[in-house]
Design an enzyme around this catalytic site. Structure first.
Site, PDB file in Angstrom:
ATOM      1  N   GLY A 149       1.858  -4.733   9.803  1.00  0.00           N
ATOM      2  CA  GLY A 149       2.051  -6.146   9.534  1.00  0.00           C
ATOM      3  C   GLY A 149       3.512  -6.423   9.228  1.00  0.00           C
ATOM      4  N   PHE A 150       3.862  -7.702   9.215  1.00  0.00           N
ATOM      5  CA  PHE A 150       5.234  -8.081   8.807  1.00  0.00           C
ATOM      6  C   PHE A 150       5.201  -9.430   8.098  1.00  0.00           C
ATOM      7  CE2 PHE A 150       6.332 -11.398  11.952  1.00  0.00           C
ATOM      8  CZ  PHE A 150       5.283 -11.232  12.854  1.00  0.00           C
ATOM      9  N   GLY A 151       4.023  -9.820   7.635  1.00  0.00           N
ATOM     10  CA  GLY A 151       3.860 -11.113   6.971  1.00  0.00           C
ATOM     11  C   GLY A 151       4.182 -11.032   5.493  1.00  0.00           C
ATOM     12  N   ASN A 152       3.658 -11.989   4.784  1.00  0.00           N
ATOM     13  CA  ASN A 152       3.966 -12.148   3.375  1.00  0.00           C
ATOM     14  C   ASN A 152       3.651 -10.888   2.544  1.00  0.00           C
ATOM     15  OD1 ASN A 152       2.384 -13.188   0.693  1.00  0.00           O
ATOM     16  ND2 ASN A 152       4.372 -14.136   1.006  1.00  0.00           N
ATOM     17  N   VAL A 153       2.518 -10.266   2.806  1.00  0.00           N
ATOM     18  CA  VAL A 153       2.105  -9.107   2.005  1.00  0.00           C
ATOM     19  C   VAL A 153       3.012  -7.916   2.301  1.00  0.00           C
ATOM     20  CG1 VAL A 153       0.211  -7.498   1.573  1.00  0.00           C
ATOM     21  CG2 VAL A 153      -0.277  -9.941   1.862  1.00  0.00           C
ATOM     22  N   ALA A 154       3.239  -7.663   3.602  1.00  0.00           N
ATOM     23  CA  ALA A 154       4.100  -6.547   4.002  1.00  0.00           C
ATOM     24  C   ALA A 154       5.510  -6.730   3.419  1.00  0.00           C
ATOM     25  CB  ALA A 154       4.164  -6.474   5.525  1.00  0.00           C
ATOM     26  N   ASP A 209      -4.229 -16.966   2.879  1.00  0.00           N
ATOM     27  CA  ASP A 209      -4.602 -15.638   3.370  1.00  0.00           C
ATOM     28  C   ASP A 209      -3.887 -15.517   4.721  1.00  0.00           C
ATOM     29  OD1 ASP A 209      -6.738 -13.381   2.659  1.00  0.00           O
ATOM     30  OD2 ASP A 209      -6.860 -13.647   4.814  1.00  0.00           O
ATOM     31  N   LYS A 252     -14.405 -17.352   0.110  1.00  0.00           N
ATOM     32  CA  LYS A 252     -13.419 -17.231   1.184  1.00  0.00           C
ATOM     33  C   LYS A 252     -13.669 -18.326   2.192  1.00  0.00           C
ATOM     34  CE  LYS A 252     -10.036 -14.455   2.157  1.00  0.00           C
ATOM     35  NZ  LYS A 252      -9.315 -13.521   1.291  1.00  0.00           N
TER      36      LYS A 252
HETATM   37  N1  GLU Z   1      -6.255 -14.199   0.095  1.00  0.00           N
HETATM   38  C1  GLU Z   1      -5.872 -13.438  -1.050  1.00  0.00           C
HETATM   39  C2  GLU Z   1      -6.891 -12.355  -1.295  1.00  0.00           C
HETATM   40  O1  GLU Z   1      -7.417 -11.785  -0.360  1.00  0.00           O
HETATM   41  C3  GLU Z   1      -5.573 -14.318  -2.249  1.00  0.00           C
HETATM   42  C4  GLU Z   1      -6.693 -15.206  -2.690  1.00  0.00           C
HETATM   43  C5  GLU Z   1      -6.328 -16.186  -3.811  1.00  0.00           C
HETATM   44  O2  GLU Z   1      -5.205 -16.153  -4.276  1.00  0.00           O
HETATM   45  O3  GLU Z   1      -7.223 -16.958  -4.164  1.00  0.00           O
HETATM   46  O4  GLU Z   1      -7.166 -11.952  -2.389  1.00  0.00           O
END
Ligand code: GLU
Length: 450
Positions: A240-245, A169, A129
């Site tokens: 949240g309201f971003g990409n994941v939400a 992320d 990360k």
């Molecule tokens: N940031 C995302 C996660 O928490 C995706 C990581 C990635 O695609 O390498 O898994």
């Protein structure tokens, strides 16, 4: 015979000493130790080789200066990080986060979680990360570009398509990945699959933007199916309201459920009729405005807005925290229990505090951990890597089908390692932790003392 609690304490003591002032990292390790240590007790080979202890030491942790000029010509400095946690089963893989809360503890907890998560996907990816304490809020496009270029000017020496493959992320989306990729290519004179989440015109994968949210809902479907239930007709609260939400909202609507909340740092909105259709697209518009607030949604669609509040006091069938670590605390857990919310499906990484998780578990709430639920994002990154290596691209249908199968398989792994016969139910935290651990541990054993 010592109790599990004593064993966990004995295991954690040197880790606490070695990592003072790293509460998030210690929290992530402790949660894993609680479920994995009893398993290791039955597997002396892991114990003898100190596999779990070794897994808590990053293979490499890099921190560096990121200088950049803002639009006023003023000199700015941020800290950049890359924690390369574990490469036992593949090249390091994991996102980059740009957020003011980023520090070494946050990076290490995320890299530790990522190692187990990536293992669960069954694809060959190690865990890492990175990111920076840079706050993208209110920054111009040029500032974002200059910052990304400066960060990559240092980061490029540590990454590579077969070494370490970063992605997005929180705070890092398609635009940032584009700038980072451009600078990497310029510095190395190589066009390789060194980052995932790329644009479609330069090696990206279809469905990657939707993948984390879609994968989370596919996993939820399996959790419900396992107890003879379905998403159809269910109300869902998300934060949240971003990409994941956004991905979650799209898929929940498609499967006949109804998302009734979204939130931002400013508060949450309650949309009784559901976040559907054009309103789902509006989430993207709000995100690209860079304002980082959801009040605009309430104003535009004339729905109630609760400034400064989180959405966990809303009575729903499924709560899905999609924002950031520790966004569900003890008070929130009490609200969820009071409202008899039957399912807490973590979509963000470690959104529930350890104490809140214990309350929810004791109250019988079905709890699924982020490292299993949100693995669809990185799994699709793995599929992007495969397509880049093949120098081919798959159709949206092909990628989506692979993603769906991966999520079904992750659920199966959780059941395999987490089914409690006596209680007659699945402990998803246990299942995900042990299921993720075993593959990494076996690879580490096979590779000797490295
Ligand atoms: N940031 C995302 C996660 O928490 C995706 C990581 C990635 O695609 O390498 O898994």
């Amino acid at each position: 015979m010592s109790t599990i609690k004593e064993e966990v304490e004995a295991f954690m003591a040197p880790i606490r000493k070695r990592n003072p002032n790293e509460p998030e990292f210690l929290q992530a390790v402790e949660e894993v130790a609680e479920t994995v240590l009893p398993y290791i007790a039955k597997h002396p080979e892991y114990k003898k080789a100190k596999i779990l202890e070794k897994m808590t030491h990053p293979e490499r942790a890099i921190s560096f200066r990121v200088p950049w000029f803002d639009d006023k010509g003023e000199f700015q400095i941020n800290t950049g990080y890359r924690v390369q946690m574990n490469s036992a089963i593949g090249p390091y893989k994991g996102g980059l986060r740009f957020h003011p809360t980023v520090n070494l503890s946050v990076m290490k907890f995320l890299a530790f979680e990522q190692t187990l998560k990536n293992s669960l996907t069954s694809l060959p990816m190690g865990g890492a990360k990175g990111g920076s304490d840079f706050d993208p809020r209110g920054k111009s496009d040029n500032e974002i570009m200059r910052f990304c270029q400066s960060l990559m000017t240092e980061l490029f020496r540590y990454i590579g398509a077969d070494t370490d493959v970063p992605a997005g992320d929180v705070g890092v989306g398609g635009r940032e990945i584009g700038y980072l990729f451009g600078q990497y290519k310029r510095l190395t004179n190589e066009f390789t699959g060194v980052l995932t989440g790329k644009g479609m015109s330069f090696g990206g994968s279809l469905v990657r933007p939707e993948a984390t949210g879609y994968g989370a809902v596919y996993f939820t479907q399996e959790v419900l199916k396992n107890v003879g239930d379905t998403i159809r007709g269910k109300t869902v609260s998300i934060s949240g309201f971003g990409n994941v939400a956004w991905g979650v909202a799209k898929k929940v609507e498609e499967l006949g459920g109804k998302v009734v909340t979204i939130s931002g740092p400013d508060g949450y909105v309650y949309d009784e009729k559901g976040v559907t259709g054009k309103k789902v697209d509006y989430m993207l518009e709000m995100r690209s405005s860079g304002k980082d607030k959801v009040k605009d949604y309430a104003d535009k669609f004339k729905v109630p807005y609760f400034p400064g509040k989180r959405p966990w006091s809303v009575k729903v069938d499924i709560a899905m925290p999609c924002a950031i670590q520790n966004e569900v605390d003890v008070d929130d857990a009490k609200e969820l229990i009071k409202n008899k919310v039957p399912y807490l499906i973590e979509v963000a990484n470690m959104p529930t505090t350890l104490e809140a998780y214990k309350l929810l578990k004791d109250a019988g709430v079905v709890f699924a951990p982020g490292k299993a639920v949100n693995a669809g994002g990185v799994a699709t990154s793995g599929l992007e890597m495969s397509q880049n290596s093949l120098r081919m691209s798959w159709s949206a249908k092909e990628v989506d089908e692979k993603l769906h199968q991966i999520m079904i398989a992750i659920h199966k792994t959780c059941v395999k390692y987490g089914y409690d016969k006596k209680a007659g139910k699945v402990d998803y935290v246990k299942g995900a932790n042990i299921g993720g651990f075993v593959k990494v541990a076996d690879a580490m054993l096979a590779q000797g003392l490295v």
